[in-house]
Design an enzyme around this catalytic site. Sequence first.
Site, short mmCIF file in Angstrom:
data_model
loop_
_atom_site.label_atom_id
_atom_site.label_comp_id
_atom_site.label_asym_id
_atom_site.label_seq_id
_atom_site.Cartn_x
_atom_site.Cartn_y
_atom_site.Cartn_z
N CYS A 84 7.55 -5.24 -2.56
CA CYS A 84 8.77 -4.72 -1.94
C CYS A 84 8.85 -3.21 -2.12
O CYS A 84 8.88 -2.71 -3.25
CB CYS A 84 10.00 -5.38 -2.55
SG CYS A 84 11.57 -4.72 -1.94
N CYS A 197 8.48 -0.20 4.58
CA CYS A 197 9.28 -1.43 4.48
C CYS A 197 8.38 -2.58 4.89
O CYS A 197 7.66 -2.49 5.90
CB CYS A 197 10.50 -1.36 5.39
SG CYS A 197 11.41 -2.92 5.48
#
Length: 239
Positions: A84, A197
Amino acid sequence: MENFFSILGGMGTQATESFVRLLNQRTVTHKDQDYLNYVLFNHATVPDRTAYILDKDAENPLPFLLDDIKKQNLLQPNFIVLTCNTAHYFFETLQAATEIPILHMPREAAIEMSRRQEGGKVAFLGTEGSVKAGVYQRELEKVGFEVMLPNSALQQKVNDLIYRDIKENDFLNKELYYEILTEAIEECGCASAVLGCTELSLMEEFATDNPYSVVDAQSILVDRTIERALADRKSAKEN
């Protein structure tokens, strides 16, 4: 199992699946035993990282991530992969909680960008949390880049693609993705963009006709993971 690494994922799950798929696809194999040894933590219930970065009254994901690190300390993998991007806001705290090295995705992406392009202006695209955290901006500036951060209108388009389309509706909106890249690269005068992302990385994986120059942080992390794991495997055989 010996000589393995761990993947701390689930933020989100589809993006983690994309990471694992690329990892397996890019590993050169001729038989089952050629694949890499790893353990996957798909911790889907970690509170939203961006929500906390933007509003400290929101639920803090750090205790959840530290608990994952605690469990991985028991397993003793060779290294940890944090998939992440936004969670790298907590990187120093997580690394301080373990002697096991954690790969730093923004740093690896910045290093790769410096190999492909000598300075200049690059766009950073990610969650509002990643933008506010400034981790990518710092790493890119360290290697000599001027970083263009999205204005509010462009960031809203990025938000819509990440949350509305991909996370909520499992929709890979190629039209919106290319609209974002056109504005970030052509209209803002950047030579290329860094995708920070995992949902954008998922988008890039399936946008096979993308005409723009991008550095996909998750893709770079896949390559660095394979390199590290194969080096560890070779070292173990020699010893």
